[in-house]
Write a protein that holds these residues in place. Structure first.
Motif, PDB file in Angstrom:
ATOM      1  N   SER A   8       5.356   4.072  -2.905  1.00  0.00           N
ATOM      2  CA  SER A   8       4.347   5.062  -3.025  1.00  0.00           C
ATOM      3  C   SER A   8       3.779   4.552  -4.302  1.00  0.00           C
ATOM      4  O   SER A   8       4.252   4.115  -5.232  1.00  0.00           O
ATOM      5  N   CYS A   9       2.399   5.212  -4.346  1.00  0.00           N
ATOM      6  CA  CYS A   9       1.402   5.202  -5.687  1.00  0.00           C
ATOM      7  C   CYS A   9       2.086   6.056  -6.589  1.00  0.00           C
ATOM      8  O   CYS A   9       2.885   7.082  -6.058  1.00  0.00           O
ATOM      9  N   SER A  10       1.630   5.947  -7.646  1.00  0.00           N
ATOM     10  CA  SER A  10       2.265   6.866  -8.772  1.00  0.00           C
ATOM     11  C   SER A  10       1.948   8.385  -8.752  1.00  0.00           C
ATOM     12  O   SER A  10       2.673   9.059  -8.926  1.00  0.00           O
ATOM     13  N   ARG A  11       0.638   8.480  -8.285  1.00  0.00           N
ATOM     14  CA  ARG A  11       0.180   9.656  -7.979  1.00  0.00           C
ATOM     15  C   ARG A  11       1.084  10.515  -6.936  1.00  0.00           C
ATOM     16  O   ARG A  11       1.351  11.649  -7.098  1.00  0.00           O
ATOM     17  N   CYS A  12       1.238  10.018  -5.853  1.00  0.00           N
ATOM     18  CA  CYS A  12       1.880  10.661  -4.597  1.00  0.00           C
ATOM     19  C   CYS A  12       3.125  10.930  -4.787  1.00  0.00           C
ATOM     20  O   CYS A  12       3.934  11.814  -4.683  1.00  0.00           O
ATOM     21  N   ASN A  13       3.792   9.885  -5.686  1.00  0.00           N
ATOM     22  CA  ASN A  13       5.396   9.875  -5.761  1.00  0.00           C
ATOM     23  C   ASN A  13       5.570  10.938  -6.977  1.00  0.00           C
ATOM     24  O   ASN A  13       6.650  11.984  -6.693  1.00  0.00           O
ATOM     25  N   SER A  50       0.898  -1.282  -0.023  1.00  0.00           N
ATOM     26  CA  SER A  50       0.013  -0.100  -0.115  1.00  0.00           C
ATOM     27  C   SER A  50       0.822   1.184   0.026  1.00  0.00           C
ATOM     28  O   SER A  50       2.000   1.261   0.716  1.00  0.00           O
ATOM     29  N   CYS A  51       0.397   2.427  -0.394  1.00  0.00           N
ATOM     30  CA  CYS A  51       1.135   3.616  -0.580  1.00  0.00           C
ATOM     31  C   CYS A  51       1.281   4.080   0.761  1.00  0.00           C
ATOM     32  O   CYS A  51       0.251   4.067   1.505  1.00  0.00           O
ATOM     33  N   ALA A  52       2.570   4.319   1.251  1.00  0.00           N
ATOM     34  CA  ALA A  52       2.885   4.790   2.616  1.00  0.00           C
ATOM     35  C   ALA A  52       2.215   6.156   2.968  1.00  0.00           C
ATOM     36  O   ALA A  52       1.869   6.445   4.027  1.00  0.00           O
ATOM     37  N   TYR A  53       2.061   6.777   1.895  1.00  0.00           N
ATOM     38  CA  TYR A  53       1.264   8.239   2.251  1.00  0.00           C
ATOM     39  C   TYR A  53      -0.426   8.265   2.071  1.00  0.00           C
ATOM     40  O   TYR A  53      -0.931   8.739   2.959  1.00  0.00           O
ATOM     41  N   CYS A  54      -0.949   7.519   0.915  1.00  0.00           N
ATOM     42  CA  CYS A  54      -2.347   7.844   0.856  1.00  0.00           C
ATOM     43  C   CYS A  54      -2.995   6.358   1.292  1.00  0.00           C
ATOM     44  O   CYS A  54      -4.187   6.386   1.494  1.00  0.00           O
ATOM     45  N   GLY A  55      -2.330   5.430   1.278  1.00  0.00           N
ATOM     46  CA  GLY A  55      -2.789   4.098   1.911  1.00  0.00           C
ATOM     47  C   GLY A  55      -3.299   3.370   0.458  1.00  0.00           C
ATOM     48  O   GLY A  55      -3.939   2.319   0.970  1.00  0.00           O
ATOM     49  N   VAL A  56      -3.607   3.949  -0.517  1.00  0.00           N
ATOM     50  CA  VAL A  56      -4.372   3.021  -1.677  1.00  0.00           C
ATOM     51  C   VAL A  56      -3.396   1.645  -1.982  1.00  0.00           C
ATOM     52  O   VAL A  56      -2.273   1.867  -1.781  1.00  0.00           O
ATOM     53  N   GLU A  57      -4.264   0.750  -2.231  1.00  0.00           N
ATOM     54  CA  GLU A  57      -3.538  -0.465  -2.473  1.00  0.00           C
ATOM     55  C   GLU A  57      -2.833  -0.404  -3.799  1.00  0.00           C
ATOM     56  O   GLU A  57      -3.294   0.048  -4.550  1.00  0.00           O
TER      57      GLU A  57
HETATM   58 ZN   LIG Z   1      -0.446   7.348  -2.662  1.00  0.00          ZN
END
Ligand SMILES: [Zn+2]
Length: 161
Positions: A77-82, A40-47
């Motif tokens: 991290s997900c690509s959005r957050c990163n 999961s994304c460390a920031y937003c939690g999305v799987e």
């Molecule tokens: Zn994220």
């Protein structure tokens, strides 16, 4: 429109040379990161399904600011957050924006800080050679700049003939 400009090449040369001294994480370390952050994304939690290939290893302290390539300077991290959102913001302030509740913020903050805490302190040897490393890399980049300059002169001379 991907062009290989001298400034892109220069960044790549710098990063590649640094990685000789400070290697990128191994496959086993990357596996550990995925496990620790439970895919999961460390920031937003999305799987992030690993097979989707959309997961990123976010450099917490960027290499431009002297951050290490160690796995313990990366979070999943997900690509959005990163890519789109975090940029050069500190992870703490970014996380504060991403966590929608205080509980989530506390939970993710402690998960990330416990991971980062495993980053080993620089060894005396590493500190000792740091100025040599900087000098070698800066020398290589100066040579590169000089080559670009010489080629530009040749191009200018050739124009209109
Ligand atoms: Zn994220």
């Amino acid at each position: 429109m991907a062009k290989n400009t001298p400034s892109m090449a220069k960044n790549m040369i710098r990063r590649s040379l640094l990685a000789v001294i400070d290697p990128y994480p191994s496959k086993a370390e990357i596996d550990l990161l995925w496990q620790y952050f439970q895919s999961s994304c460390a920031y937003c939690g999305v799987e992030i399904p690993r097979e989707s290939r959309t997961g990123h290893m976010d450099h917490v302290v960027s290499s431009a600011l002297g951050g290490s390539n160690s796995i313990y300077n990366h979070v999943l991290s997900c690509s959005r957050c990163n890519g789109d959102e975090k940029r050069e913001e500190s992870w703490q302030s970014f996380l504060t924006r991403k966590a929608t509740t205080q509980t989530l913020l506390t939970e993710r903050h402690s998960r990330i800080s416990q991971w980062l805490a495993q980053l080993p302190a620089p060894t005396p040897k590493a500190q000792e050679i740091q100025s040599q490393v900087d000098a070698i890399i800066s020398n290589a980049l100066n040579n590169f700049d000089a080559a670009v300059k010489e080629l530009r002169v040749l191009r200018a001379d050739g124009t209109g003939t």
